[in-house]
Design a protein around this motif. Structure first.
Motif, short mmCIF file in Angstrom:
data_model
loop_
_atom_site.label_atom_id
_atom_site.label_comp_id
_atom_site.label_asym_id
_atom_site.label_seq_id
_atom_site.Cartn_x
_atom_site.Cartn_y
_atom_site.Cartn_z
N GLN A 68 0.82 -1.22 0.00
CA GLN A 68 0.00 0.00 0.00
C GLN A 68 0.85 1.26 0.00
O GLN A 68 0.32 2.36 0.17
N GLN A 69 2.17 1.10 -0.19
CA GLN A 69 3.10 2.21 -0.17
C GLN A 69 2.99 2.98 1.15
O GLN A 69 2.95 4.20 1.19
N LEU A 70 2.97 2.23 2.24
CA LEU A 70 2.95 2.77 3.59
C LEU A 70 4.25 2.38 4.29
O LEU A 70 4.87 1.36 3.97
N SER A 71 4.63 3.18 5.27
CA SER A 71 5.76 2.79 6.10
C SER A 71 5.36 1.61 6.98
O SER A 71 4.17 1.41 7.25
N PRO A 72 6.32 0.81 7.44
CA PRO A 72 5.98 -0.29 8.34
C PRO A 72 5.25 0.18 9.60
O PRO A 72 4.35 -0.51 10.09
N GLY A 73 5.62 1.34 10.11
CA GLY A 73 4.93 1.85 11.29
C GLY A 73 3.48 2.18 11.03
O GLY A 73 2.60 1.89 11.84
N SER A 74 3.18 2.77 9.86
CA SER A 74 1.79 3.08 9.52
C SER A 74 0.98 1.81 9.32
O SER A 74 -0.19 1.74 9.71
N ALA A 75 1.59 0.80 8.70
CA ALA A 75 0.89 -0.48 8.52
C ALA A 75 0.64 -1.16 9.86
O ALA A 75 -0.40 -1.80 10.05
N ARG A 76 1.56 -1.00 10.79
CA ARG A 76 1.37 -1.59 12.13
C ARG A 76 0.16 -0.96 12.81
O ARG A 76 -0.65 -1.65 13.43
N VAL A 77 0.02 0.36 12.69
CA VAL A 77 -1.11 1.06 13.29
C VAL A 77 -2.41 0.64 12.60
O VAL A 77 -3.45 0.48 13.26
N LEU A 78 -2.38 0.45 11.29
CA LEU A 78 -3.57 0.03 10.56
C LEU A 78 -4.06 -1.33 11.06
O LEU A 78 -5.26 -1.53 11.29
N ILE A 79 -3.16 -2.27 11.25
CA ILE A 79 -3.54 -3.60 11.75
C ILE A 79 -4.09 -3.49 13.17
O ILE A 79 -5.11 -4.11 13.51
N ALA A 80 -3.44 -2.70 14.00
CA ALA A 80 -3.91 -2.53 15.38
C ALA A 80 -5.33 -1.98 15.42
O ALA A 80 -6.18 -2.46 16.17
N ASP A 81 -5.61 -0.98 14.58
CA ASP A 81 -6.95 -0.39 14.56
C ASP A 81 -7.98 -1.39 14.07
O ASP A 81 -9.10 -1.47 14.62
N ALA A 82 -7.63 -2.16 13.04
CA ALA A 82 -8.57 -3.15 12.51
C ALA A 82 -8.89 -4.22 13.55
O ALA A 82 -10.06 -4.62 13.72
N LEU A 83 -7.88 -4.70 14.26
CA LEU A 83 -8.11 -5.73 15.27
C LEU A 83 -8.90 -5.18 16.46
O LEU A 83 -9.74 -5.89 17.03
N ASP A 84 -8.63 -3.94 16.83
CA ASP A 84 -9.41 -3.33 17.91
C ASP A 84 -10.88 -3.25 17.53
O ASP A 84 -11.76 -3.55 18.35
N ALA A 140 -11.31 3.61 17.81
CA ALA A 140 -10.49 2.49 18.26
C ALA A 140 -9.25 2.98 19.01
O ALA A 140 -8.89 2.43 20.07
N VAL A 141 -8.61 4.01 18.49
CA VAL A 141 -7.40 4.52 19.14
C VAL A 141 -7.73 5.16 20.49
O VAL A 141 -7.05 4.92 21.50
N ARG A 142 -8.79 5.97 20.52
CA ARG A 142 -9.12 6.69 21.75
C ARG A 142 -9.60 5.76 22.86
O ARG A 142 -9.53 6.11 24.04
N SER A 143 -10.09 4.59 22.50
CA SER A 143 -10.63 3.66 23.51
C SER A 143 -9.69 2.50 23.80
O SER A 143 -10.07 1.58 24.52
N ARG A 144 -8.48 2.54 23.27
CA ARG A 144 -7.58 1.38 23.41
C ARG A 144 -7.20 1.11 24.86
O ARG A 144 -6.91 -0.03 25.23
N TYR A 145 -7.20 2.11 25.69
CA TYR A 145 -6.79 1.91 27.08
C TYR A 145 -7.89 1.30 27.94
O TYR A 145 -7.65 0.88 29.07
N LEU A 146 -9.12 1.23 27.44
CA LEU A 146 -10.24 0.74 28.24
C LEU A 146 -10.18 -0.78 28.39
O LEU A 146 -9.66 -1.49 27.51
#
Length: 563
Positions: free
Chosen positions: A94-110, A136-142
């Protein structure tokens, strides 16, 4: 295809609005589909048996040996474990950095595992993906119970109100479902304080300061005070420009101390209730708000003459008011206690020490509030307190001869005039180092990288050389061909090194990624599934899986082996 649809709707507002609505719906569906694909990608690189639900369990890394790939939890509690290097190839596609792809997966799984109601709307393509990801990001700590309640309350409202209103609703819901966790989150945020600088744009840099309310208030007060004093000394720029200048002055403690000392006894007209302001009922050039904005309450001054005003003369002061404004209740203070000495010289009046406050060190006096000690600032003080700044810039000889051109710096491009202004207007001690040629740095045999070689790498490759990496911060220097004890001489060289972040380094070491450097500074990368990309210090070129790309990869191997 787009041109045909647009041309067919041209001239008909009804057809155009239908086309805009259809495009908007398609944009929603594509964004949601991207999240679904990220979740499925995680399934293909995860452990179906590792799905913990214990809220006390932290994000684990299951790794039996350091040289083997481990499993990590990218999302919040309750999300499955995935292979630690799997985001890299998803990002490449997707022409994304590895860090951006990591965040994308985290959001999808959340979304899928912690917010199932919202995930249903994502799968149906009914919401904007970026809005769902924000929840998803704002509620990850819950915890799991609290996030389930949030999912029930917030999902129906996601597309009913504007985003600004929804953010306020989301904040209220986060506080409602778990007040204790929300309060703990606020306390933890203090650990994320910091100061950052954005890239330069049009000759300016953006500073971002995250501080406590107390520290922020004190800093803003200092900025405003210095901006006021600049106006008192004749600076005719607007208040925002003067505040920007104040930041530079505060960065040089001696210059700031010198300015504050010259106005040590001067009261702030804006904050002084006895200060005189213009009569709003009067008219005339002196009562008009100027560009500097003394009549603007945000300018922290009541009025300032503008050269554009009719009747303006250089150095002219506004005429005094005939009638004094109403005085505040209570006795008027003694002017000797409030005005002090405006434009005070470097000499200290011993008789004024008692009125000013307790005595400080020799040759100083403390402010009445026991704050900053003020004393005459010597040239030695200014030299000793100047901050040490290193600027590395790249300038062609043609630009020097023509006296105009682009200067490339670590913070971004600037003009030659801006560089000259930086060197002359910052009151700095300038030390010019010789021109540094990275190609002249010799290779070494050891695994450790000498300082001179590190400096050469920083000049040649200021950012990571991994495909589409966005990192230009802390990186490791990786040997493109693994270093071998007893191997050929010169294994540590510009032609066998490249900066990588730690996750990118792990992807190359244990994640199946391969790299070749056929020429110094030119990198060919091959993903675990055969996708080829070429990177240089200019960026990334995706070559894909075509026969041409595979031939380039194959031809790079003999050159690499002979280097």
């Amino acid at each position: 295809m787009f041109d045909e649809e647009v041309e067919a709707a041209r001239g008909s507002a009804a057809l155009l609005v239908d086309l805009v609505a259809a495009n908007h719906a398609a944009e929603k569906r594509h964004g949601c589909r991207r999240l679904v694909l990220a979740a499925v990608w995680a399934d293909a690189h995860g452990d179906p048996t590792a799905h913990p639900v214990d809220e006390s369990e932290a994000r684990p890394v299951r790794r039996s040996r350091p040289d083997l790939e481990g499993l990590v939890r990218l999302g919040g509690l309750g999300t499955p474990l995935v292979a630690e290097t799997c985001p890299a190839e998803l990002g490449l596609a997707q022409q994304l950095s590895p860090g951006s792809a990591r965040v994308l997966i985290a959001d999808a799984l959340d979304l899928r595992h912690r917010l199932p109601r919202l995930w249903e709307r994502v799968v149906a393509g009914e919401v904007h993906a970026w809005k769902a990801r924000t929840v998803a990001v704002r509620s990850r700590y819950l915890g799991l119970v609290a996030v389930a309640e949030l999912d029930r309350l917030i999902t129906p409202r996601l597309e009913l109100v504007s985003w600004a209103r929804f953010e306020k609703i989301l904040d209220a819901m986060l506080l409602q479902v778990d007040p204790a966790a929300y309060s703990a989150r606020v306390a933890e945020s203090k650990a994320r304080r910091g100061v950052w600088a954005g890239e330069a744009a049009a000759g300016l840099r953006t500073l971002i300061i995250r501080a406590t309310q107390g520290d922020g208030s004190v800093f803003l007060a200092a900025v405003n005070r210095v901006a006021d004093l600049l106006a008192d000394e004749g600076d005719e720029d607007g208040v925002d420009v003067r505040r920007s200048k104040a930041v530079g002055i505060l960065g040089n403690p001696a210059a700031a101390l010198d300015l504050l000392h010259r106005h040590a006894g001067q009261s702030d007209v804006y904050d002084d209730p006895w200060g005189y302001g213009p009569d709003p009922s009067e008219t005339g050039p002196w009562q008009q708000a100027s560009a500097a904005g003394w009549a603007d309450p945000h300018a922290r001054r009541y009025h300032r003459p503008d050269p554009a005003d009719p009747g303006y003369q250089a150095g002219q002061q506004p005429p005094p008011d005939e009638d004094d404004p109403p005085e505040p209740a209570g006795p008027r203070p003694d002017p000797a206690e409030t005005e002090g000495s405006k434009g005070a010289s470097a000499d200290i009046d011993p008789a004024a020490d008692d009125a000013a406050g307790p005595a400080g060190p020799a040759g100083t006096r403390l402010l009445p509030n026991g704050g900053l000690p003020l004393r005459p600032v010597t040239r030695a003080d200014r030299n000793a307190s100047r901050p040490r700044v290193q600027i590395v810039f790249h300038l062609t000889d043609e630009a020097v001869r023509a006296r105009q051109g682009v200067v490339r710096t670590d913070a971004g491009p600037i003009t030659l005039d801006e560089l000259r202004q930086f060197l002359t207007d910052t009151d700095a001690n300038i030390t010019i180092r010789p021109v540094f040629d990275p190609a002249a740095v010799a290779a070494v045999d050891s695994y450790e990288i000498p300082l001179e070689l590190r400096r050469a790498m920083d000049v040649r490759n200021p950012a990571s050389v991994f495909p589409y990496s966005s990192s230009s911060g802390r990186t490791d220097f990786d040997h493109t061909r693994p270093w071998r004890r007893g191997g050929p001489p010169g294994q540590t060289s510009l032609g066998n090194l490249g900066p990588l972040t730690r996750p990118e380094h792990r992807a190359k070491t244990v994640g199946g990624w391969q790299a070749r450097q056929p020429e110094p500074g030119i990198y060919l990368w091959r993903s675990p599934h055969g996708w080829i990309a070429l990177t240089t210090n200019q960026g990334t070129l995706m070559l894909g899986t075509s026969p041409y790309a595979q031939k380039l990869w194959h031809d790079a191997a003999p050159i690499e082996a002979a280097a």
